[in-house]
Scaffold this motif. Structure first.
Motif, mmCIF file in Angstrom:
data_model
loop_
_atom_site.group_PDB
_atom_site.id
_atom_site.type_symbol
_atom_site.label_atom_id
_atom_site.label_comp_id
_atom_site.label_asym_id
_atom_site.label_seq_id
_atom_site.Cartn_x
_atom_site.Cartn_y
_atom_site.Cartn_z
ATOM 1 N N ILE A 30 0.836 -1.195 0.000
ATOM 2 C CA ILE A 30 0.000 0.000 0.000
ATOM 3 C C ILE A 30 0.873 1.249 0.000
ATOM 4 O O ILE A 30 0.567 2.231 -0.677
ATOM 5 C CB ILE A 30 -0.963 -0.019 1.206
ATOM 6 C CG1 ILE A 30 -1.987 -1.127 1.016
ATOM 7 C CG2 ILE A 30 -1.643 1.327 1.392
ATOM 8 C CD1 ILE A 30 -2.836 -1.393 2.239
ATOM 9 N N GLY A 31 1.996 1.209 0.722
ATOM 10 C CA GLY A 31 2.912 2.350 0.742
ATOM 11 C C GLY A 31 3.517 2.613 -0.620
ATOM 12 O O GLY A 31 3.631 3.762 -1.050
ATOM 13 N N ASN A 36 3.562 5.997 -5.530
ATOM 14 C CA ASN A 36 3.458 6.156 -6.976
ATOM 15 C C ASN A 36 2.217 6.939 -7.376
ATOM 16 O O ASN A 36 2.229 7.645 -8.379
ATOM 17 C CB ASN A 36 3.455 4.787 -7.663
ATOM 18 C CG ASN A 36 4.789 4.096 -7.566
ATOM 19 O OD1 ASN A 36 5.822 4.737 -7.439
ATOM 20 N ND2 ASN A 36 4.775 2.782 -7.619
ATOM 21 N N LEU A 37 1.159 6.828 -6.601
ATOM 22 C CA LEU A 37 -0.084 7.516 -6.929
ATOM 23 C C LEU A 37 0.053 9.021 -6.745
ATOM 24 O O LEU A 37 -0.444 9.805 -7.552
ATOM 25 C CB LEU A 37 -1.216 6.971 -6.054
ATOM 26 C CG LEU A 37 -2.604 7.532 -6.302
ATOM 27 C CD1 LEU A 37 -3.089 7.136 -7.690
ATOM 28 C CD2 LEU A 37 -3.567 7.029 -5.245
#
Length: 51
Positions: A30-31, A36-37
């Motif tokens: 998730i990190g 990247n998001l």
């Protein structure tokens, strides 16, 4: 030997370690996705045709 492994896999210590392993990969994944998001999009290099 397999019987001993099956017996030990049912203990609360083994289950806790398995949950810890799953959570660490989940947080790590998730990190990376969040990094990247929310990362700025780098500018694309100018193509030779636009010069």
């Amino acid at each position: 030997m397999l019987t001993a492994l099956r017996r030990l896999a049912g203990t609360w210590i083994a289950k806790a370690l398995f949950v810890l392993l799953i959570l660490s990969f989940a947080v790590w994944g998730i990190g990376d996705m969040a990094k990247n998001l929310f990362a700025p999009i780098p500018p694309s290099p100018a193509s030779p045709a636009s010069r």
